[in-house]
Design an enzyme around this catalytic site. Structure first.
Site, PDB file in Angstrom:
ATOM      1  N   HIS A   1       0.870  -1.173   0.000  1.00 42.29           N
ATOM      2  CA  HIS A   1       0.000   0.000   0.000  1.00 42.29           C
ATOM      3  C   HIS A   1       0.913   1.231   0.000  1.00 42.29           C
ATOM      4  O   HIS A   1       2.009   1.190   0.560  1.00 42.29           O
ATOM      5  CB  HIS A   1      -0.837  -0.048   1.282  1.00 42.29           C
ATOM      6  CG  HIS A   1      -1.912   0.982   1.385  1.00 42.29           C
ATOM      7  ND1 HIS A   1      -1.668   2.269   1.769  1.00 42.29           N
ATOM      8  CD2 HIS A   1      -3.249   0.905   1.158  1.00 42.29           C
ATOM      9  CE1 HIS A   1      -2.805   2.957   1.789  1.00 42.29           C
ATOM     10  NE2 HIS A   1      -3.778   2.148   1.412  1.00 42.29           N
TER      11      HIS A   1
ATOM     12  N   ASP B   1       3.117  -4.766   7.977  1.00 39.51           N
ATOM     13  CA  ASP B   1       1.866  -4.028   7.832  1.00 39.51           C
ATOM     14  C   ASP B   1       0.723  -5.040   7.869  1.00 39.51           C
ATOM     15  O   ASP B   1       0.497  -5.775   6.904  1.00 39.51           O
ATOM     16  CB  ASP B   1       1.890  -3.264   6.505  1.00 39.51           C
ATOM     17  CG  ASP B   1       0.585  -2.527   6.239  1.00 39.51           C
ATOM     18  OD1 ASP B   1      -0.356  -2.632   7.060  1.00 39.51           O
ATOM     19  OD2 ASP B   1       0.499  -1.846   5.201  1.00 39.51           O
TER      20      ASP B   1
ATOM     21  N   GLN C   1      -4.396  -5.428   6.475  1.00 41.10           N
ATOM     22  CA  GLN C   1      -5.368  -6.354   5.887  1.00 41.10           C
ATOM     23  C   GLN C   1      -5.370  -7.696   6.616  1.00 41.10           C
ATOM     24  O   GLN C   1      -6.337  -8.449   6.508  1.00 41.10           O
ATOM     25  CB  GLN C   1      -5.078  -6.581   4.391  1.00 41.10           C
ATOM     26  CG  GLN C   1      -5.259  -5.340   3.514  1.00 41.10           C
ATOM     27  CD  GLN C   1      -6.706  -4.893   3.410  1.00 41.10           C
ATOM     28  OE1 GLN C   1      -7.645  -5.669   3.618  1.00 41.10           O
ATOM     29  NE2 GLN C   1      -6.902  -3.614   3.108  1.00 41.10           N
TER      30      GLN C   1
ATOM     31  N   LYS D   1     -10.668  -0.880   9.747  1.00 40.99           N
ATOM     32  CA  LYS D   1     -10.821  -2.103   8.948  1.00 40.99           C
ATOM     33  C   LYS D   1     -11.149  -3.312   9.820  1.00 40.99           C
ATOM     34  O   LYS D   1     -11.439  -4.380   9.310  1.00 40.99           O
ATOM     35  CB  LYS D   1      -9.538  -2.378   8.145  1.00 40.99           C
ATOM     36  CG  LYS D   1      -9.229  -1.305   7.104  1.00 40.99           C
ATOM     37  CD  LYS D   1      -8.170  -1.770   6.112  1.00 40.99           C
ATOM     38  CE  LYS D   1      -7.386  -0.615   5.543  1.00 40.99           C
ATOM     39  NZ  LYS D   1      -7.936  -0.064   4.306  1.00 40.99           N
TER      40      LYS D   1
ATOM     41  N   CYS E   1      -4.572   2.491  -3.843  1.00 44.64           N
ATOM     42  CA  CYS E   1      -3.346   2.877  -3.151  1.00 44.64           C
ATOM     43  C   CYS E   1      -2.245   1.835  -3.329  1.00 44.64           C
ATOM     44  O   CYS E   1      -1.444   1.601  -2.424  1.00 44.64           O
ATOM     45  CB  CYS E   1      -3.588   3.125  -1.666  1.00 44.64           C
ATOM     46  SG  CYS E   1      -4.784   4.408  -1.352  1.00 44.64           S
TER      47      CYS E   1
HETATM   48  C1  LIG Z   1      -2.254  -2.974   3.391  1.00 43.42           C
HETATM   49  C2  LIG Z   1      -2.643  -1.611   3.885  1.00 43.42           C
HETATM   50  N1  LIG Z   1      -1.736  -0.863   4.540  1.00 43.42           N
HETATM   51  C3  LIG Z   1      -2.031   0.347   5.033  1.00 43.42           C
HETATM   52  C4  LIG Z   1      -3.285   0.879   4.878  1.00 43.42           C
HETATM   53  C5  LIG Z   1      -3.521   2.261   5.414  1.00 43.42           C
HETATM   54  O1  LIG Z   1      -4.481   2.291   6.426  1.00 43.42           O
HETATM   55  P1  LIG Z   1      -5.005   3.722   6.921  1.00 43.42           P
HETATM   56  O2  LIG Z   1      -5.539   4.392   5.676  1.00 43.42           O
HETATM   57  O3  LIG Z   1      -6.076   3.439   7.882  1.00 43.42           O
HETATM   58  O4  LIG Z   1      -3.836   4.423   7.469  1.00 43.42           O
HETATM   59  C6  LIG Z   1      -4.272   0.139   4.207  1.00 43.42           C
HETATM   60  C7  LIG Z   1      -5.645   0.627   3.995  1.00 43.42           C
HETATM   61  O5  LIG Z   1      -5.949   1.632   3.413  1.00 43.42           O
HETATM   62  C8  LIG Z   1      -3.934  -1.130   3.690  1.00 43.42           C
HETATM   63  O6  LIG Z   1      -4.833  -1.865   3.034  1.00 43.42           O
END
Ligand SMILES: Cc1ncc(COP(=O)(O)O)c(C=O)c1O
Ligand SMILES: Cc1ncc(COP(=O)(O)O)c(C=O)c1O
Lengths: 154, 421, 421, 154
Positions: free
Chosen positions: C130, C207, C210, C237, C377
């Protein structure tokens, strides 16, 4: 209302607060620490002096300079009464016992033989915001003692 | 009493928590609003409605809920812009709290850009700041080799401007100060200081965390030379939720600053080798923003605007005057900071001879009166007055004169409990 | 269907938004949960109860409400620690989202400390991250003169480990990777990579944005050499609110990192000249934290644990398998990423010949089916597959097979509307 | 359901989408810009060629290369039809008119004399998420034009 307050502000606590024991910073000492309660700014500078006894180290003196509320001041005074002159092992187990009492949410029955005046703090355990006050000096003493032992061994 | 909010009892009904009682049945007297404010039902309802009916992620979602959530979120930004009289809605960056907003400024100034702060530069703050407007600047200056200087405080609790010419020189890159002190209540000269600082080419940042809840703010109406370059406040003190803060900054400053946090939403194009960034405000909003919080904050600011910030200010002044009078009737009580309600915010810190602030707060709490004890995240200001901590009462739009009476009675009782008991 | 959550229809009743319909009366088919999840009533109720009855600032307030709010907030931290199987609750830092948590790590590594990253050092990420796990590391490496390298992706959508020996050398200071891809659905080898990276002395960050919603996580149960040094996820999420994210990091790493944001709560003592800092986790929580959000997140994680993360995982796998089968029955549809549900998360990105993802999402939306269109993203991963954007469906614990059928029918209709129409 | 969709996907839009006008990047040009819709990744590279007319600059050519959805592709095609060959002033006012239509939340009545095929986008204004798609090329054109004028003046 007053009864709740009185369970916190026991006579013993107010006495120690008004006439704290072992106050002041004294020589000799092996370690000096400075601890702060970041929430309220209460502070303590505390010195520890250990000597060697027949069966291990003995707490010869604990001296301090502190600013704080009735609970933290009284707890410091009671703590010095309880540890000064005791073999370190025994003092550390009093420390444990006091910690257990404070973290017991008011449900631990204090042992007067071990904690003496310290039993007056049983009521504090029911006031989460004040537990840190009651522990400030105890944590400082533990820290200074650990430093002293490490300096000896290292 | 003249000056109170009309229909104060009706207004109080908007705040469900005010009907709470303590375990022994005393009514709650909440005098800790400078710490955080209570929330009216309309704010809670707006958040619930969003979560139950419109929840989705914003900007990137193209479906029905996504469109609704985006409209709700951006609507929150519009309401913030309107509340501040911001020249443009795109100048409103939503952060997690005021502290993050201040750190965003301090942090981005460390990296290459036209405003980069480096060795030899001076950053000026004040001795009466909240820690959140001191520590970020300590970190910046320590890390870049710049120098931190500060305005002192007079014995009356006002900003000491006597050294202003030494503090504001061509070396000064940033001047940052609070509009209203959260400890002393002091209202600072936020027209004069920007004007003087702009003359030497410095950026001026205003911490409006305590001002936004209490005073009308109209950025667009300020003469440009007196308008700060950036201003921050925090949602939870303006009857909004936690988890959201506001950075307003003029458009070209936002454009000139390098990115702060990197990630989703703040980008234009991402390649593994390098990325380009979205324009402000999105450039500074990495990741999923505080969506339901923006909805809540929007409802909160609308609530305040409906009451009228002039009326809120008048109410605060009235209660503060009444409180200053009541407090000073308590023997052995000393107010820290200005004692005239006219030029002052609603936070009143005080000392009571022979009783530690913790113990005061504890006794008051046993009577249902909630005040704060400690250094209120303003340790340097306490040190300035030679005290290690203080007790602070802080009123808000829902505070009644009767609640001030309860405080004063509680303090009398505290004295008797401790010093005479 | 074997493997679904028991009593799925009852579970769905926990989510008020699932009863919503589109303006023309179609039921809502929400297949955008990888973007954000919907919230069960118990989460909303916990937040309302907090705001209506227990709202106050935390840590620094000594009164009744302050104690209740602090207990509620710290209780949220305890629930996060339990959910992750964290060795210690003090290793749990509450941030505003996953992006901030990743930036906290990248940002603090720029400044002096035992882990400081500088010229000559290498940071390794992957092509399937992401943007929030790419851009912070671009900023760090650009600003410090370090080098960014990355694992590629195989044609099957798996992490390409063929260059692992080149990527993991004694120059490698950080390896950061996603546990589950939000675009390809790929589940990465999060035991093997930490083990290999630890051999060369690198820090490993995972990370779990997900992963946390979909898989049981038990940090304490991982062999130390395979346990990441830090792991992040995001509240919204995992059926929690926006405005809160989680950084878990091992205690001594948190202790070794310099401060990130400065301000209230993160300090020990503040003097104008310099400050000392609180210990972790507070050192990294400047300003008023996300209080009501922590309450909501705590309720959310308890809800998930009550359902059982093993059951949630089984449900996701079952729905994903059914969806992969249904999607591949649509002529001209190509799934990006692994096509076997066994080793894969619930996000499925796909292309449909001749129809742009926006247009697919639009037609589906007109039938009440919510999916996401764009690069999610994850632009580099799209570029790797030579596509500029894709359509993504993502299921969650409340998704039914009938909703997958609605998607597949909608896609058939889309084809006829666009390519044949 | 279909009627809502049909109000978005007008016949005219689908025609332009399938057979876009003026596609490709051509010489000569004074400015080339690259715009991206960060939400979805749609991209356009666009060139502007202005010549001097009797009463000011004239839009001689607009050429482009783009990837995007039906709305953004059709809008690009329609835009080139509307501005190429027009005096710049007039082209800019068409741009204004289109912007107003898009930001009108579906409540602005489009003027067919000015917008010609552009009126087909009236329905798009009711889909907030798609407005950016419809505006991508128009914004790129405006940007390239501004750059051209600045380069001339500067
Ligand atoms: C794999 C992953 N990492 C990071 C994020 C970032 O999360 P947030 O937008 O809540 O900071 C997301 C979701 O948008 C994601 O799917
Ligand atoms: C003057 C001032 N500045 C900054 C802050 C910090 O706000 P927050 O904790 O919401 O970041 C506060 C409140 O705590 C404040 O009173």
């Amino acid at each position: 209302m007053s009864s709740e307050l009185d369970s916190l502000y026991q006579e013993i606590i107010l006495d120690h607060y008004k006439n704290p024991h072992h106050q002041g910073l004294r020589d000799p000492f092996e370690a000096e620490v400075h601890h702060v309660n970041p929430t309220c700014g209460d502070e303590i500078t505390l010195r520890v002096h250990l000597v060697d006894g027949a069966e291990g180290p003995v707490v010869q003196d604990v001296s301090y300079d502190s600013v704080g509320c009735s609970i933290s001041q009284a707890s410091t005074s009671v703590m010095t009464d309880l540890v000064i002159g005791k073999p370190l092992d025994e003092a550390l187990s009093v420390h444990e016992e006091f910690l257990t009492l404070m973290q017991g949410k008011g449900k631990v029955e204090p042992d007067e033989d071990v904690l003496e005046d310290g039993i007056a703090f049983a009521g504090v355990a029911k006031f989460p915001a004040r537990i840190k006050c009651a522990l400030l000096a105890w944590m400082a003493w533990k820290d200074a003692t650990t430093q002293t032992l490490e300096a000896r061994d290292g | 009493m003249e000056g109170l909010l009309p229909q104060l009892e009706v207004v109080r009904k908007d705040f469900p928590i005010l009907t709470r009682t303590t375990p022994d049945g005393s009514p709650l007297v909440y005098l800790d609003s400078a710490n955080t404010s209570q929330k009216p039902q309309c704010v809670i309802d707006a958040m619930v409605d969003h979560l139950e009916r419109h929840n989705a992620n914003v900007a990137r979602a193209m479906h029905l809920l996504g469109a609704e959530a985006t409209e709700a979120f951006e609507g929150g930004r519009d309401k913030v812009a309107a509340f501040l009289g911001a020249p443009s809605r795109d100048e409103v960056v939503l952060t997690k709290n005021a502290s993050e907003a201040l750190n965003l400024l301090a942090n981005t100034l460390a990296w290459p850009g036209v405003h980069q702060v480096g060795a030899g530069d001076v950053v000026v703050t004040t001795e009466m700041e909240h820690h959140s407007n001191i520590v970020p600047w300590q970190l910046l200056t320590q890390r870049t080799g710049a120098e931190l200087q500060w305005f002192g405080i007079t014995d009356d609790g006002l900003l000491d401007l006597s050294r202003i010419d030494e503090l504001l020189t061509e070396r000064t890159k940033v001047v940052t100060l609070t509009w209203v002190s959260n400890m002393l209540g002091t209202v600072n000269p936020v027209a004069e200081i920007p004007r003087r600082a702009h003359e030497v080419g410095a950026l001026v940042f205003v911490d409006a965390s305590q001002a936004a809840p209490q005073l009308p703010i109209d950025l667009a109406a300020m003469p440009v030379e007196e308008r700060p370059d950036a201003l921050v406040f925090t949602g939870h003190k303006t009857v909004g939720p936690t988890g959201i803060g506001v950075l307003w900054a003029r458009a070209d400053l936002l454009e000139a600053l390098p990115p702060f946090l990197g990630g989703g939403e703040m980008i234009e194009t991402v390649r593994m080798e390098r990325s380009t960034y979205a324009s402000a405000p999105y450039k500074f909003e990495a990741g999923t923003p505080p969506i339901v919080e923006a909805v809540g904050l929007g409802a909160a600011l609308e609530y305040l605007s409906d009451l009228g910030m002039e009326s809120v200010e008048r109410h605060e002044r009235t209660i503060t005057a009444y409180a200053l009078e009541g407090l000073q009737s308590v023997p052995g009580l000393r107010v820290l900071g200005p004692t005239d309600a006219a030029g002052r915010g609603g936070a009143i810190a005080f000392e009571l001879d022979g009783v530690h602030p913790h113990d005061i707060a504890q006794v008051l709490d046993s009577r249902g009166v909630a005040v704060r004890a400690g250094h209120h995240c303003a340790r340097p200001a306490h040190e300035r007055f030679g005290v290690q901590s203080s007790t602070r009462m802080s009123s808000y739009l829902y505070t009644t004169p009767a609640e001030i009476d309860a405080l004063v009675e509680g303090l009398e009782y505290t004295r008797s409990y401790f010093t005479l008991g």
